[in-house]
Scaffold this active site. Structure first.
Site, PDB file in Angstrom:
ATOM      1  N   HIS A  41       0.985  -1.068   0.118  1.00 36.55           N
ATOM      2  CA  HIS A  41      -0.007   0.084   0.128  1.00 36.55           C
ATOM      3  C   HIS A  41       0.747   1.111  -0.222  1.00 36.55           C
ATOM      4  O   HIS A  41       1.990   1.141  -0.099  1.00 36.55           O
ATOM      5  CB  HIS A  41      -0.938   0.201   1.089  1.00 36.55           C
ATOM      6  N   SER A  57       1.230   4.135  -5.258  1.00 41.53           N
ATOM      7  CA  SER A  57       1.901   5.395  -4.490  1.00 41.53           C
ATOM      8  C   SER A  57       3.333   4.873  -4.055  1.00 41.53           C
ATOM      9  O   SER A  57       4.127   4.494  -4.618  1.00 41.53           O
ATOM     10  CB  SER A  57       0.870   6.053  -3.744  1.00 41.53           C
ATOM     11  N   ASP A  97      -4.786  12.904 -11.709  1.00 40.04           N
ATOM     12  CA  ASP A  97      -3.804  12.954 -10.262  1.00 40.04           C
ATOM     13  C   ASP A  97      -3.425  14.116  -9.764  1.00 40.04           C
ATOM     14  O   ASP A  97      -2.643  14.749 -10.312  1.00 40.04           O
ATOM     15  CB  ASP A  97      -2.937  11.674 -10.260  1.00 40.04           C
ATOM     16  N   HIS A 117      -5.679   9.934  -7.944  1.00 38.32           N
ATOM     17  CA  HIS A 117      -4.917   9.219  -7.188  1.00 38.32           C
ATOM     18  C   HIS A 117      -5.597   8.119  -6.568  1.00 38.32           C
ATOM     19  O   HIS A 117      -4.959   6.959  -6.371  1.00 38.32           O
ATOM     20  CB  HIS A 117      -4.213  10.220  -6.259  1.00 38.32           C
TER      21      HIS A 117
END
Length: 491
Positions: A183, A276, A422, A450
């Site tokens: 993540h 990310s 984004d 995003h």
């Protein structure tokens, strides 16, 4: 006539820009003053409430040149402003610690996770879920070093035999069809468990794959040591310890967890999927284990190049946390990234009292369970978030080129997906990454930002993963070993 009408418009636009810049300057000047005042407050409170207070970065300077600080970002020290610098210069003598309780220096912090992890600070949450990782410290501390892992086991179709094998304990597992999901910042394994994993459970997509999601060090339900610098190396080693290295000295490890680690620590390969900030960690992990990684899928990867005489770390800080009042997300990033003590105060009020906020949100929304995205925003400490932001997102920007070169040399298939709208990570980052990895597949998603590059298109993303993985199922690893060794020899 057109010129006459256009001039007032240009003038009004210019005036609005000037007013906005002036307002932003005033707000951040106030924050500069507040950060210095809070520096004094926390110096006093830490000296009283902590046996070995950790110094802030207002008065610390990088030692530089040492191996222990190789991955410590210069942005921790080089966050300067005229107002803040002048005030700190006047108050420098006041905030020094007394000689009877000297704080640990930066080298002690860097070496912390290699020895014994320290409990979170007084300003962090001490609820049962947040400190559960300390539970077995009295038994050698082995569990302290394990990240929290969520696993979705494969559901092979009836009659399928080629992709399955029997473990020693009689259970059936899937060979060479495992994926590790990483993540991003201020998130957790719930990002994947509530999206891709749930979609896999409700459909046949990815149902034959073992999906493994980790809570990164300092986030979610994983350990949050107070004496760790949370460098890129720390995060990679935490994943290795939790998934890729089997510890025979831990007899109390749960059977399912041990069986997973037995499978992961073998010679089997795996896919990497990251979002990310997790993309930086995934690339570093792949560069360290190039012969075991089957493919890499990156969602909105932050990849910044040095420009205008600035190092890549400084460029990353100014692009991701630009001092602007709008949009609110950018303002929040600026406050939490530039102001150490203001950010700590926010975490003190929000993260330390996350149970209260979750209860209030539940009452307002009339729901028993708070949305995982809201919950994840509070499941970290200021120490873990602050250092991860600077040492991984900013500091590791200077290390990404070498990792990308290793990935390119190993011939690992890479797919990059980025939303064209984004506002957090500019789409130009993925274009730069594509230029660095010519063989990578770049997909730009119109209308996605995003978050919605994944959220809201879970099924489509699962189908993209299935197609990408199935297109690279051939065994390439024997050739990759020789290619990678040649690459190392050349260096």
């Amino acid at each position: 006539m057109a010129t006459t009408l256009a001039s007032p418009r240009r003038w009004s636009t210019w005036a609005a820009g000037v007013a906005s810049s002036a307002l932003a300057g005033a707000v951040f000047a106030v924050l500069d003053v507040a950060d210095v005042v809070l520096c004094l407050v926390y110096a006093l409170l830490d000296g009283i409430l902590e046996e070995s207070p950790v110094r802030c970065y207002c008065h610390r300077r990088s030692h530089g040149g040492g191996d222990e600080e190789e991955e410590v970002s210069d942005t921790l020290y080089a966050r300067r402003s005229a107002i803040r610098g002048a005030l700190l210069g006047l108050l420098g003598l006041v905030v020094r610690r007394s000689s009877r309780a000297p704080p640990p220096d930066n080298k002690q912090l860097v070496a912390g996770p290699c020895r014994q992890w320290r409990s979170p600070r007084w300003s962090d949450c001490g609820c049962k879920s947040c400190v559960a990782w300390r539970g077995s410290s009295s038994q050698g501390g082995g569990r302290q070093r394990r990240l929290h892992v969520v696993v979705k086991e494969p559901e092979p179709a009836a009659g399928t035999r080629s992709s399955c094998r029997d473990d020693d304990d009689g259970t059936t597992t899937t060979e060479n069809n495992t994926a590790i999901f990483v993540h991003g910042f201020a998130s957790s394994s719930s990002l994947w468990a509530e999206t891709v994993f749930r979609e896999s459970s409700s459909s046949n997509i990815l149902s034959s794959s073992r999906l493994v999601a980790v809570d990164l060090l300092g986030f979610g339900q994983s350990p949050k040591p107070g004496n760790c610098m949370y460098t890129l190396k720390d995060h990679v080693e935490a994943i290795e310890t939790s998934l890729l290295e089997l510890d025979d000295d831990e007899p109390q490890q749960k059977q399912n967890s041990r069986r997973l680690m037995t499978m992961m620590s073998s010679s089997s390969s795996f896919h990497l999927v990251a979002h990310s900030m997790g993309c930086i960690i995934a690339l570093a992990l792949a560069a360290k284990h190039p012969t075991r990684v089957k493919s890499i899928t990156l969602l909105a990867p932050p990849y910044f190049l040095a420009c205008d005489g600035q190092q890549a770390s400084q460029v990353a800080l100014r692009r991701l946390a630009e001092k602007k009042l709008w949009p609110p997300l950018l303002l929040g990033s600026a406050v939490m990234s530039w102001y150490e003590h203001v950010g700590r105060t926010v975490c003190l009020l929000v993260c330390r009292n996350h149970r209260l906020w979750e209860c209030l949100i539940g009452l307002l929304t009339k729901r028993d369970d708070v949305d995982f995205r809201v919950r994840d925003l509070t499941r970290h400490t200021h120490h873990s978030a602050w250092h991860t932001m600077h040492n991984v997102i900013c500091g590791a920007a200077m290390l990404q080129d070498s990792n990308l070169e290793a990935v390119e040399a190993a011939g690992i298939p890479v797919m990059v997906i980025h939303g064209l709208r984004d506002p957090v990570v500019p789409v130009q980052c993925s274009r730069h990454l594509k230029a660095k990895l010519p063989h990578a597949e770049l997909r730009l998603m119109p209308g996605c930002d995003h978050a919605t590059v994944l959220s809201g298109r879970e099924r489509e993303f699962a189908e993209e993963l299935t197609a990408f993985w199935s297109g690279h199922q051939q065994d390439r690893y024997d050739d990759d070993v020789s290619v990678y060794r040649g690459y190392i020899d050349d260096r």
